[in-house]
Write an enzyme that holds these catalytic residues in place. Sequence first.
Site, PDB file in Angstrom:
ATOM      1  N   THR A 146      67.379 111.894 -27.726  1.00 18.09           N
ATOM      2  CA  THR A 146      66.139 112.641 -27.556  1.00 18.09           C
ATOM      3  C   THR A 146      66.037 113.067 -26.099  1.00 18.09           C
ATOM      4  O   THR A 146      66.351 112.287 -25.191  1.00 18.09           O
ATOM      5  CB  THR A 146      64.894 111.856 -28.038  1.00 18.09           C
ATOM      6  N   GLU A 147      65.644 114.323 -25.880  1.00 17.83           N
ATOM      7  CA  GLU A 147      65.767 114.940 -24.554  1.00 17.83           C
ATOM      8  C   GLU A 147      64.948 114.232 -23.484  1.00 17.83           C
ATOM      9  O   GLU A 147      65.235 114.341 -22.307  1.00 17.83           O
ATOM     10  CB  GLU A 147      65.358 116.421 -24.631  1.00 17.83           C
ATOM     11  N   ASN A 148      63.882 113.516 -23.921  1.00 21.94           N
ATOM     12  CA  ASN A 148      63.050 112.828 -22.943  1.00 21.94           C
ATOM     13  C   ASN A 148      63.636 111.491 -22.521  1.00 21.94           C
ATOM     14  O   ASN A 148      62.924 110.648 -21.988  1.00 21.94           O
ATOM     15  CB  ASN A 148      61.615 112.688 -23.449  1.00 21.94           C
ATOM     16  N   SER A 201      69.587 113.172 -18.858  1.00 23.11           N
ATOM     17  CA  SER A 201      69.449 113.570 -20.257  1.00 23.11           C
ATOM     18  C   SER A 201      69.921 115.006 -20.473  1.00 23.11           C
ATOM     19  O   SER A 201      70.630 115.299 -21.444  1.00 23.11           O
ATOM     20  CB  SER A 201      67.984 113.431 -20.690  1.00 23.11           C
TER      21      SER A 201
END
Lengths: 218, 232
Positions: free
Chosen positions: A49-51, A91
Site C-alpha cells: 500500500t502506497e502509504n 514506498s
Amino acid sequence: MSGNSWSRAEIAERLAQDIPDGAYMNLGIGLPTLVSNYLPSDREIILHTENGMLGMGPEASAGHIDPDLINAGKIPVTELPGASYFHHGDSFGMMRGGHLDVCVLGAFQVSQTGDLANWSTGAPDAIPAVGGAMDLAIGAKSVYVMMELASKSGVSKLVDVCTYPVTGIGCVTRLYTDRAIFDLGPAGATVIELVGDTTVDELRELTGLTLHTSNERL
Amino acid sequence: MISKISESAAAALADIADGSTIMIGGFGLAGQPVQLIDALLEQGASDLTVVSNNAGNGDTGLAALIGSKRVKKIICSFPRQVDSYIFDALYRAGEIELELVPQGNLAERIRAAGAGIGAFFTPTGFGTTLAEGKETRVINGRDYVLEHPIFADFALISAYRADRLGNLTYRKTSRNFGPIMASAAAVSVAQVDRIVPLGDLDPEAVVTPGIFVNRVVETGDRFEKEEWADVR
C-alpha cells in the site's frame, strides 16, 4: 456471468487467477480492491500500500481498528506476519524503481497502445487531485487495468486515443473488462480472451478498433 | 547538554514567521500532527505555504488552518476528499493557490531537499498536464521529467517515541511523510506520544535520527484522544 458479460466481481475473480505465486502487488483504490477477495489461497501474494506498508492484510473489523494502520483509501486495515513499514520516499521508490510485480488500476479510458486516463475527467469546475495515480501507472513491471468495456451510455472506454487527461503514456500492459481481456502495446490491442459468447466482431464494432487476436479460437 | 524538548506545542512553534513554508506530515489522519496544527492555528502566522499530502478534512486541523485564510498556497497530491469542503470552497473562489504534485514526486522532491539533491529526473507524470512546461530528457530510451526539491522553513510531524536528542520511532503507517519532511526543513518539530529517557530507544529501531529533528513535544498517548472517535 449473465449472457456475454462479467460482473465486477467476476472481472476481479478472473484477474486474480493471473497473479503469480510470490508476486508483490499494489491494488488501486476502488474497483481493484475487489481483487484481494479472490486471490488463490495456495499462492503467497504480498500486497503493497502506497502509504508505506508491505504485507497488508484484510480490512480491520469493528473493535480491531488501529488509526495508525490504514490503506491508500484511508480505510483501516490489518497487518500479516512478515509485514513491514516504510516512509513515503521508500514506498514510491519501490514503484518507480520497478520492484513491484503487478499493479491493478481502474480507468476512465485506456488507449489501445496502453495510455491510461484515470485521474481527471478534465471537467473545468472539478477540484483536481492526483494522489499516487501517476506513480502507480508507471510503477510496476505489469500494469493491469480493470473496468467495464463500455460507459453507462454505451461508449467504449478502450479507445484509439484518450480524450480525458492522461495519467501515463503506454503504461497499461493488460486490460480486464466485462466482455474480454486484451493485451495492449505499441502494435495496438490484442484480444486474448472472450467472455461468454462475445465475438471479436462485436468488440470491433463497440470499440471501433482493428483489434488483433491471439489464437485460432478467437 | 543537548535537549530538543519543548515544553509545549505553542513554545515549539513560537518563532514561525508570516510567509513561511510549512510541511505538515500525515496521510489522512494517520501521522497527522494534530496538536502542532492546532498550535499553529493559535500562533497566528499568515501568508503561509503548506506542503502536505492532503488539504484537510472536516473543519478541524489543517482544514481549520486553511479556513482561517492564512494559507496562500498548498503543495499537495490529493486535496479533494469527501470532507475537504473548506479547501474546495476557497479553491473555487480563487482564494488559495494549488500546486498539484503526483504523490511519489511530492515525496521524492521532499526527500531530495533533505538529501542535498539539486534536481532529479523522474518518469512519473511524463506526457501529462502536470509536467507541462517542465524540462524533459530521454535517458536510456525512457522519458523523464525534471523535478526540483521542496524545502521548508518548518516541518510539523507526528511520531511515536522520542528522546531528548530528537531520535524518533513511529507506529505503522503513521510514519508516511514524517522521516522525509524532518530532513527537508530548516526547523523540524515532532509531536510524540512520549519522550523517553536517553538510552531507552533501541538504536537499531530509530527511524529518524535526531540530527534531522530540532524540537520534540510530548502530547500524550494518542489512543485516548477524542479525535479517533470517528475512526473507531
